[in-house]
Design a protein around this motif. Structure first.
Motif, short mmCIF file in Angstrom:
data_model
loop_
_atom_site.label_atom_id
_atom_site.label_comp_id
_atom_site.label_asym_id
_atom_site.label_seq_id
_atom_site.Cartn_x
_atom_site.Cartn_y
_atom_site.Cartn_z
N ALA A 85 7.78 22.60 0.72
CA ALA A 85 6.54 21.97 0.25
C ALA A 85 6.30 22.33 -1.22
CB ALA A 85 5.37 22.45 1.09
N PRO A 86 5.71 21.42 -1.98
CA PRO A 86 5.43 21.72 -3.40
C PRO A 86 4.42 22.86 -3.52
CG PRO A 86 5.22 19.36 -2.94
CD PRO A 86 5.33 20.04 -1.62
N ASN A 87 4.65 23.74 -4.49
CA ASN A 87 3.68 24.80 -4.77
C ASN A 87 2.71 24.31 -5.85
OD1 ASN A 87 5.07 25.06 -7.24
ND2 ASN A 87 6.42 26.65 -6.38
N GLU A 88 1.89 25.21 -6.36
CA GLU A 88 0.86 24.81 -7.33
C GLU A 88 1.48 24.29 -8.62
OE1 GLU A 88 -3.01 26.79 -9.64
OE2 GLU A 88 -1.93 27.91 -8.08
N LEU A 148 3.83 17.19 -11.08
CA LEU A 148 3.83 15.82 -10.55
C LEU A 148 2.60 15.05 -11.01
CD1 LEU A 148 5.13 16.52 -6.94
CD2 LEU A 148 6.38 15.39 -8.78
N MET A 149 1.45 15.73 -11.05
CA MET A 149 0.21 15.09 -11.52
C MET A 149 0.34 14.65 -12.98
SD MET A 149 -2.13 14.94 -9.11
CE MET A 149 -2.74 15.74 -7.61
N GLU A 150 0.94 15.51 -13.80
CA GLU A 150 1.10 15.17 -15.21
C GLU A 150 2.05 14.00 -15.39
OE1 GLU A 150 2.47 18.77 -16.98
OE2 GLU A 150 0.50 19.76 -16.94
N ILE A 151 3.12 13.98 -14.62
CA ILE A 151 4.07 12.86 -14.70
C ILE A 151 3.38 11.55 -14.33
CG2 ILE A 151 6.16 11.86 -13.68
CD1 ILE A 151 7.25 14.69 -13.37
N ASN A 152 2.64 11.54 -13.25
CA ASN A 152 1.98 10.31 -12.81
C ASN A 152 0.85 9.88 -13.74
OD1 ASN A 152 3.54 9.80 -10.47
ND2 ASN A 152 2.45 11.41 -9.37
N GLU A 153 0.20 10.86 -14.37
CA GLU A 153 -0.85 10.50 -15.32
C GLU A 153 -0.25 9.79 -16.54
OE1 GLU A 153 -4.60 12.62 -17.72
OE2 GLU A 153 -3.22 13.81 -16.46
N MET A 160 -2.66 11.11 -9.06
CA MET A 160 -1.76 10.72 -7.98
C MET A 160 -0.63 11.72 -7.82
SD MET A 160 0.34 7.15 -7.36
CE MET A 160 1.82 7.56 -8.26
N LEU A 161 -0.42 12.19 -6.60
CA LEU A 161 0.68 13.10 -6.31
C LEU A 161 1.98 12.35 -6.07
CD1 LEU A 161 1.65 16.02 -5.73
CD2 LEU A 161 1.05 15.61 -3.33
N GLY A 162 1.91 11.27 -5.32
CA GLY A 162 3.09 10.46 -5.03
C GLY A 162 2.68 9.17 -4.36
N SER A 163 3.63 8.34 -4.07
CA SER A 163 3.37 7.06 -3.42
C SER A 163 3.35 7.25 -1.91
CB SER A 163 4.45 6.04 -3.81
OG SER A 163 4.47 5.85 -5.21
N LEU A 164 2.33 6.67 -1.27
CA LEU A 164 2.17 6.78 0.17
C LEU A 164 2.67 5.53 0.86
CD1 LEU A 164 0.94 8.30 2.64
CD2 LEU A 164 -1.18 7.05 2.20
N ASP A 165 3.43 5.72 1.89
CA ASP A 165 3.90 4.60 2.70
C ASP A 165 3.75 4.99 4.17
OD1 ASP A 165 4.88 2.17 3.41
OD2 ASP A 165 6.97 2.60 2.97
N ALA A 180 6.10 10.19 -1.37
CA ALA A 180 7.32 10.40 -2.16
C ALA A 180 6.97 10.39 -3.65
CB ALA A 180 8.35 9.33 -1.87
N SER A 181 7.57 11.32 -4.40
CA SER A 181 7.42 11.31 -5.85
C SER A 181 8.34 10.25 -6.44
CB SER A 181 7.77 12.69 -6.42
OG SER A 181 9.10 13.05 -6.10
N GLN A 182 8.16 9.98 -7.73
CA GLN A 182 8.90 8.89 -8.35
C GLN A 182 10.41 9.17 -8.39
OE1 GLN A 182 7.39 11.15 -10.10
NE2 GLN A 182 8.95 11.85 -11.55
N ASP A 183 10.82 10.45 -8.37
CA ASP A 183 12.22 10.79 -8.37
C ASP A 183 12.73 11.21 -6.99
OD1 ASP A 183 10.83 13.12 -8.15
OD2 ASP A 183 11.88 14.17 -9.76
#
Length: 244
Positions: free
Chosen positions: A180-183, A189-194, A201-206, A238-241
């Motif tokens: 699991a992702p830590n802090e 991930l938040m910075e990448i999506n911003e 956004m943490l990741g895409s939900l499906d 899922a994250s973008q990568d």
């Protein structure tokens, strides 16, 4: 009980003892015990052979392992493969470059996936064959011998490849991808999506509906939606990568 049916236990016991004494004094007793010992050894040998599997020459299939390897390499891993990249991605559920990297890592860290000659001097299966068979079983849930005609790899080897491949993936990539992702990971991930225009956004939900085959009849009403069958909803982030 009539008097004709009566019997004396003491007479029977003494008769059994005398019979046993005669048997122990019989000259053939030693030969009888020897035959029983030989029979026991034969039974143990048969049981051991069954546990070891088939005996060479009986139920043995000459699969031509090299042909399976050459066909696989020509179809997917040659400089100009028979099947293009998009078909590889659809059938293996990943890019060709990623698959090759996984194969190389498994070969490097496990002797099982290295192609070697056996005691009879016959070249064994390649890592590409073993991992291709394992990947297809995992990705599609097919029987272990489903790809035998194409990859020239039997059911037992495919099953063993699936087990060893799963252990190797956990060993090699578990600390990075199976946690699991830590802090710090969450912040990254938040910075990448911003930066990509999706702040917060943490990741895409499906999600998908999975048929609950063995759902008790009394619970069907709780798990039925647009479909008449009972289903449960599986959600994935899922994250973008695809790190998570």
């Amino acid at each position: 009980m009539s008097s004709g049916d009566d019997f004396d236990l003491s007479d029977s016991s003494s008769s059994d003892d005398s019979d046993l004494d005669e048997l122990l004094q019989d000259d053939d007793l030693e030969a009888t015990m020897l035959l029983l010992a030989v029979k026991d050894l034969e039974d143990r040998a048969k049981l051991l052979n069954r546990r070891r599997g088939f005996v060479f020459g009986r139920n043995h299939i000459q699969r031509n392992r090299l042909l399976g390897h050459e066909q696989l390499m020509e179809d997917y891993f040659a400089e100009v493969p028979t099947y293009p990249a998009h078909l590889f991605r659809r059938r293996y559920r990943m890019r060709r470059s990623l698959f090759v990297r996984i194969v190389k890592d498994c070969e490097l860290h496990s002797n099982y996936f290295k192609q070697r000659r056996n005691a009879a001097g016959v070249m064994g299966f390649s890592a590409f064959q073993k991992i291709s068979a394992a990947m297809r079983v995992i990705a599609y849930g097919i029987p272990a011998d489903y790809t035998d005609e194409y990859l020239r790899i039997g059911e037992d080897t495919t099953t063993e490849s699936v087990r060893r491949f799963a252990r190797m993936i956990i060993k090699l990539y578990g600390p990075t991808y199976l946690r699991a992702p830590n802090e710090d990971d969450t912040k990254r991930l938040m910075e990448i999506n911003e930066k990509r225009g999706w702040p917060g956004m943490l990741g895409s939900l499906d999600c998908m509906h999975w048929t609950l085959k063995n759902c008790p009849k009394a619970w069907h009403g709780q798990y039925c939606g647009k479909s008449k069958d009972a289903t449960i909803v599986l959600e994935a982030v899922a994250s973008q990568d695809l790190w998570i």
